[in-house]
Design a protein around this motif. Structure first.
Motif, PDB file in Angstrom:
ATOM      1  N   PHE A 360       0.933  -1.055   0.076  1.00 27.69           N
ATOM      2  CA  PHE A 360       0.043  -0.071   0.103  1.00 27.69           C
ATOM      3  C   PHE A 360       1.088   1.340   0.056  1.00 27.69           C
ATOM      4  N   PHE A 361       0.703   2.037  -0.968  1.00 27.65           N
ATOM      5  CA  PHE A 361       1.503   3.110  -0.997  1.00 27.65           C
ATOM      6  C   PHE A 361       0.602   4.574  -0.993  1.00 27.65           C
ATOM      7  N   GLY A 362       1.015   5.528  -0.219  1.00 27.92           N
ATOM      8  CA  GLY A 362       0.538   6.775  -0.262  1.00 27.92           C
ATOM      9  C   GLY A 362      -0.595   7.069   0.853  1.00 27.92           C
ATOM     10  N   LEU A 363      -0.259   6.224   1.907  1.00 29.93           N
ATOM     11  CA  LEU A 363      -1.142   6.205   3.136  1.00 29.93           C
ATOM     12  C   LEU A 363      -0.738   7.474   4.004  1.00 29.93           C
ATOM     13  N   ASN A 364      -2.010   7.990   4.652  1.00 30.61           N
ATOM     14  CA  ASN A 364      -1.988   9.377   5.278  1.00 30.61           C
ATOM     15  C   ASN A 364      -3.104   9.043   6.474  1.00 30.61           C
ATOM     16  N   LEU A 365      -3.118   9.860   7.406  1.00 36.97           N
ATOM     17  CA  LEU A 365      -4.022   9.605   8.619  1.00 36.97           C
ATOM     18  C   LEU A 365      -5.276   9.840   8.329  1.00 36.97           C
ATOM     19  N   THR A 366      -6.019  10.225   7.007  1.00 34.75           N
ATOM     20  CA  THR A 366      -7.199  10.222   6.560  1.00 34.75           C
ATOM     21  C   THR A 366      -7.858   9.068   5.928  1.00 34.75           C
ATOM     22  N   HIS A 367      -6.895   8.169   5.597  1.00 35.57           N
ATOM     23  CA  HIS A 367      -7.410   6.843   5.165  1.00 35.57           C
ATOM     24  C   HIS A 367      -7.945   5.923   6.161  1.00 35.57           C
ATOM     25  N   GLY A 368      -9.024   5.409   5.799  1.00 31.87           N
ATOM     26  CA  GLY A 368      -9.865   4.343   6.551  1.00 31.87           C
ATOM     27  C   GLY A 368      -9.743   2.821   5.906  1.00 31.87           C
ATOM     28  N   ARG A 369     -10.457   1.964   6.476  1.00 27.76           N
ATOM     29  CA  ARG A 369     -10.587   0.816   6.017  1.00 27.76           C
ATOM     30  C   ARG A 369     -11.426   0.588   4.832  1.00 27.76           C
ATOM     31  N   GLY A 370     -12.240   1.421   4.503  1.00 25.51           N
ATOM     32  CA  GLY A 370     -12.971   1.461   3.182  1.00 25.51           C
ATOM     33  C   GLY A 370     -12.135   1.941   2.151  1.00 25.51           C
TER      34      GLY A 370
END
Length: 497
Positions: A360-370
């Motif tokens: 997974f690339f590009g993760l930040n704190l706004t990302h959730g399970r969906g």
């Protein structure tokens, strides 16, 4: 009421169906099993329990549910995951678990050894395929080198469908479509096992005899009748790999038509007027003489969605996939800039890299399970689009794409595949898949229908149209670059395991 019986052994589930002469479904039955992963890069089934045990269970369940008399089943056809590698002894008893298709990457060293010894150009010219994790020949060589005592006891090497056929009829037989995956042991030009390239792998008399899928392999024996409830003497076809039966089930019958199978892996089959040979794809003669198939397959698709559910949605129980699908639909297209490389078991076509890894690339704190689940689905869709891109490069763009499999119920996955790949997808009325195709092939084998009549058995229900999305136009090239720019890191990580 006379019927044909079709049974398909999948990676995680077996399905069976009884179908009447008009193509109507009389009864369905299923049974689940597990894919065993004894160590990283390996994938196995238990032949006696998972393949034959499931067949027996499903056959009995269908007869009981439908109250169809055993003597009214006019023919049986099987399909199964493949190509697999299963050594059996002189009594037909499995000597080990069945080694699965390209998701099992244990024979990487043997692939390199055979390619170097024989030569990549000669392998392509004679076998129509480069050696990859999908090839059975290197896995037989792995058996010889790594399990020499077991190899010495091996009387036959089978795939999953030939094992079922042997259990039903006592005959060792394999269809040409499956055999073409036994590279470098099968010559696609002569439609025969090849002794020239088979040296030092296995004697040819330890391989099943070759036949076409709708030929009659034999008849149900007394022993098989006692176990399954079928009538002794019932004709059994040669059968084929599940993906081919699945393509038949939704109406793939003419050159230019393509099946997109949403299963434990994405598998693609396109019929072509002439052989299409390229090391990024696979080639095989089709189920009927004079026809050809160009194929591709990802390594982890439905398998990856199962992994995600088990790791991140286990508490949701039986309704997990429904919840995840709704959460993914609520995430915007592009998953807020999140990319997923779906190479959780390496990758098959078109990159053929068993050392590729998931990311997974590009993760930040706004990302959730969906968002993560949408990225998984879009990552698989991007892998499919990569295959479609190669098809276009080879001048083999499909004229019709027919979708089938459990993933067709996931609207996000289907739409992402059409949007990123730029192709409409046709969904037939009946989407139960390979077992239905098996029942049709059984009917063809005994003269009840002609191959072209599948469209009457299974008409079109709906079409998923592609939508040009700016976010996908931007992210898909980045998705391809992400693999290229991280594969050296992936190799170094793998070397440290």
């Amino acid at each position: 009421m006379s019927c044909t019986l079709g049974v398909d052994i999948g990676t995680f589930e077996t399905k069976g169906v009884l179908v009447d002469a008009s193509g109507a479904i009389v009864a369905q039955a299923t049974r689940s099993h597990k894919m065993l992963v004894p160590q990283s890069g390996w994938a196995e089934h238990r032949a006696e329990e998972d393949w034959w045990g499931d067949f027996v269970f499903v056959a009995k369940a269908l007869l009981a549910e439908s109250q169809v008399k055993p003597e009214d089943v006019v023919a049986v056809a099987c399909s199964a995951i493949g190509p697999c590698m299963l050594p059996v002894d002189a009594a037909g008893k499995p000597l080990m678990n069945g080694v699965l298709y390209g998701v099992d990457t244990r024979a990487a060293a043997q692939i390199a050894e055979l390619t170097d010894r024989i030569g990549a150009d000669l392998i392509m010219a004679r076998c129509g395929n480069a050696l990859t994790s999908q090839s059975v020949g290197p896995k037989i060589l792995w058996l010889k080198q790594e399990r020499p005592e077991m190899y010495a006891q091996t009387a036959k090497v089978l795939s999953a469908t030939p094992y079922l056929t042997w259990k039903l009829t006592g005959e060792y037989v394999i269809d040409h479509y499956t055999a073409a995956n036994f590279s470098p042991l099968y010559d696609v030009n002569r439609l025969a096992w090849t002794v020239e390239l088979a040296a030092d792998i296995i004697p040819l008399d330890r391989l099943p005899r070759l036949a076409w899928s709708t030929e009659i392999a034999g008849h149900v024996t007394a022993a098989a009748a006692a176990e399954t409830g079928l009538a002794m003497g019932t004709p059994v076809t040669v059968g084929t790999i599940d993906a081919a039966a699945e393509a038949v089930s939704v109406g793939v019958k003419d050159p230019g038509e393509m099946m997109m199978m949403y299963g434990s892996t994405i598998f693609i089959i396109q019929l072509t007027a002439e052989p299409v040979r390229d090391p990024r794809m696979w080639y095989a003669p089709w189920l009927y003489p004079g026809q050809h198939a160009s194929m591709a397959g990802l390594a982890t698709s439905g398998t990856l969605t199962h992994w995600f559910r088990d790791q991140f949605a286990r508490e949701l129980g039986a309704g997990a996939f429904g919840v995840l699908a709704r959460e993914a639909a609520a995430s915007p297209k592009g998953a807020k800039g999140l990319l997923c490389l779906p190479y959780f078991s390496g990758e098959r076509t078109p990159i053929h890299d068993p050392e590729a890894v998931g990311a997974f690339f590009g993760l930040n704190l706004t990302h959730g399970r969906g968002d993560l689940f949408r990225a998984v689905l879009e990552g698989i869709a991007s892998g499919t689009a990569h295959v479609m891109e190669v098809c276009r490069e080879l001048g083999a763009e499909p004229v019709r794409v027919l979708a089938v499999g459990g993933g067709t119920k996931n609207a996000v996955w289907m739409q992402a595949t059409s949007d990123i790949g730029g192709v409409p997808q046709i969904v037939a009325e009946k989407t139960i898949g390979a077992s239905y195709g098996d029942a049709f092939l059984a009917a063809v084998a005994v003269g009840r229908v002609l191959p072209e009549e599948i469209s009457e058995w299974n008409p079109v229900a709906r079409v998923v149209q592609p939508v040009a999305e700016a976010v996908y136009a931007r992210q898909y090239p980045l998705w391809k670059r992400l693999y290229l720019q991280t594969r050296d890191i992936a190799r170094e990580l793998g070397g440290g395991v």
